[in-house]
Structure formats: C-alpha cells, structure tokens
Design an enzyme around this catalytic site. Structure first.
Site, PDB file in Angstrom:
ATOM      1  N   ARG A   1      83.391  -7.640  -4.175  1.00  0.00           N
ATOM      2  CA  ARG A   1      82.623  -9.496  -4.267  1.00  0.00           C
ATOM      3  C   ARG A   1      81.963  -8.807  -3.740  1.00  0.00           C
ATOM      4  O   ARG A   1      80.636 -10.446  -4.631  1.00  0.00           O
ATOM      5  CB  ARG A   1      83.644 -10.183  -3.219  1.00  0.00           C
ATOM      6  CG  ARG A   1      83.457 -11.354  -3.128  1.00  0.00           C
ATOM      7  CD  ARG A   1      83.820 -12.079  -1.525  1.00  0.00           C
ATOM      8  NE  ARG A   1      83.213 -13.701  -1.316  1.00  0.00           N
ATOM      9  CZ  ARG A   1      83.364 -14.269  -0.694  1.00  0.00           C
ATOM     10  NH1 ARG A   1      84.694 -13.945   0.698  1.00  0.00           N
ATOM     11  NH2 ARG A   1      83.132 -15.400  -0.967  1.00  0.00           N
TER      12      ARG A   1
ATOM     13  N   CYS B   1      82.396 -12.382   3.799  1.00  0.00           N
ATOM     14  CA  CYS B   1      81.860 -11.315   2.838  1.00  0.00           C
ATOM     15  C   CYS B   1      81.919  -9.999   3.323  1.00  0.00           C
ATOM     16  O   CYS B   1      82.037  -8.840   3.149  1.00  0.00           O
ATOM     17  CB  CYS B   1      80.706 -11.247   2.322  1.00  0.00           C
ATOM     18  SG  CYS B   1      80.370 -12.545   1.296  1.00  0.00           S
TER      19      CYS B   1
END
Length: 300
Positions: free
Chosen positions: A244, A198
C-alpha cells in the site's frame, strides 16, 4: 441428573436445567445491562467504526450475534448459575472503571470495562459449562472495541519506521528520487507521512477478527492448524501495508499529492485489505495437506 419439566405451548414436555430461569424474569438485570451497552456502543459506532481502524466492528457484532444464535441449542441445556462471588470479583472493579471512563470520556477504557462487566454478568447467569461452549464468541466480541491509543502508538512506531525504511530502499533500487526522514517519506517536493493506518496494526486487528471467525467456522476441531493459520495473518497484513505504501509513493510521484491523499488513499487501503483476506483464504487452501495430516494424527 435432576431436571425440572417445562410445558411449552405445544404441550410437549421439555427438560430444562436446574437453576435455569428465563432471561425475561431478570428484567432489572436487562435494564441495567442495556443502560450500559446502548450509550457505549453508540459512542463506539460514532468514533471508532466510522474510521479505518474500527471498520470491522459492525461485521464482528453481526457475525458474533449470529454465532451465539446458532450455538443456542448447544449451550442452553448446559446453563447453571455461576459463582456469584467470582462474578462480583470481576464485575465490581469493571463497573468502577466503567464509571470513571464515562466521566473522563475515555472510550477505549470504557469499552473494555463494559466488555469485562458483560462477561461477568454472562458467567453469573450461564455458568462455567455454558461459557466454555461460548468461548469463541466471548473472545470474538472483544474486537468490537478500539485498542488504547497509547498501545497503538507504542506498537505502530517500529512498524512505521520499518515500512518507511523498506519502501525507500525498494525505490532506491530503481533510482527514484525518494528519501526518508523518520516516518516521513519525501517524494520530489511532497512529503508522505506513514501513519498508523499504513503501519499494518489496523490491518492486523481487522484481519485477526475476520480471520478468527473464518478459522473457527472452518477448522474449529483442529486447533493446531487454526493456530498455524493465525500466525500467517501478521506477515500477510504487514506485506499488504508495505505494498500500500509503495502504491501511494507511485501515485504521489506520477500524479501528485492531491491524488495520493484523496480518494485513492482510502481505496488503496480497501484493496490491500481485500487482497490480504483473499491471500489468507488461498494460503488455507495451499496448506490443506498439512491440515489433513494433522487431522489424521488427531484421529489416530
């Protein structure tokens, strides 16, 4: 320039460069190269390409081979054997590192040792002129191998901290019960770890590989504009991964941790990567006036 005449099956005379020998004549070299390539690439496919970090590997392999094939008519006439001494200066240490990496099962080191060994072999067989023609595939194939874990950890730590800090600050604006402790984001009773996947580095590597191929195919002649477009990839990848993380926080808040860490976690990653790639294509179109101006300047 002197040439040697070859007679193909059709009986038509075709000129071949001096020093050129068909690759099949180097059968011993082929066996040695395959003995290195096959086991290493099997390991890379099993350990790296099956993960999010190396998912671009099969695409790089297929498109790289295709690119070499379409450049064949251009680089084959340029083949002249390269300097054996220069090739050995790279090949010998690369083989030593490769052997050490195989013994210690250090895949990252093994992959890049194989890469430099194959570059040295290609230079010895093809020569400098042909290798200059193949400069892009040579660089492009480096994306087949995973980067060292120590490098990933060093680069992703500030990215993870920055993205987690920005995500918490964003939701604070809306009064959501979100807190942060290092790279762990606390949402109600749940903890979300902002991992390397991430942090943006994986997307930067994947987008760089595919973006480089896109830029080379579309703007190979305009290197200034290609460099400008490459600089766009990093902020686009970071922004996509920030979005995200925001999505994962929202999914955790409204649906629970099981939803966020299950299928939707990987799905969010795929969606963000697709959006980032489409964003690069869109930016390329928006920058078409800049590309046209640079092209006119080069022509002038």
């Amino acid at each position: 320039m002197s040439h040697v005449d070859l007679k193909p099956m059709s009986g038509v005379q075709v000129a071949a460069p001096v020093g050129f020998r068909p690759l099949a004549a180097h059968w011993f070299l082929i066996v040695g190269v395959l003995a290195m390539i096959v086991p290493t690439m099997v390991s890379v496919a099993q350990q790296s390409w099956s993960t999010e970090q190396g998912a671009h590997g099969p695409i790089v392999l297929a498109t790289g081979i295709w690119l070499v094939a379409i450049l064949r008519k251009e680089f084959v006439p340029l083949i002249r054997p390269g300097s054996l001494l220069l090739a050995l200066l790279v090949l010998v240490p690369a083989l030593a590192i490769y052997a050490l990496a195989r013994v210690t099962t250090t895949l990252e080191l093994e992959g890049f040792a194989l890469y430099f060994a194959m570059v040295a072999v290609a230079y010895a067989y093809l020569g400098a002129q042909a290798m200059r023609m193949l400069w892009f595939p040579t660089i492009y194939f480096a994306f087949l191998f995973p980067p060292p874990d120590s490098l990933v950890s060093t680069l992703t730590q500030p990215l993870k901290l920055g993205i987690s800090r920005a995500a918490v600050a964003f939701f604070d604006l809306f009064g959501m019960p979100v807190a942060r402790k290092g790279v762990i984001i606390q949402v109600d009773q749940y903890d979300i770890l902002v991992a390397a996947a991430c942090a943006g580095l994986n997307s930067i590597i994947s987008l760089s590989a595919i973006g480089l191929f896109y830029i080379y195919m579309r703007h190979n002649a305009n290197w200034r504009y290609a460099l400008l477009l490459m600089l766009v990839i990093v902020p686009v990848a970071l922004l996509a991964n920030f979005v995200r993380v925001l999505l994962l926080i929202l999914i955790t808040y409204f649906f629970g941790d099981a939803w966020a860490q299950g299928f939707l976690h990987g799905f969010a990653g795929m969606v963000m990567f697709a959006v980032a790639l489409l964003s690069i294509f869109a930016i390329d179109e928006l920058l078409s006036p800049v590309r046209a101006r640079l092209s006119r300047r080069i022509a002038a």
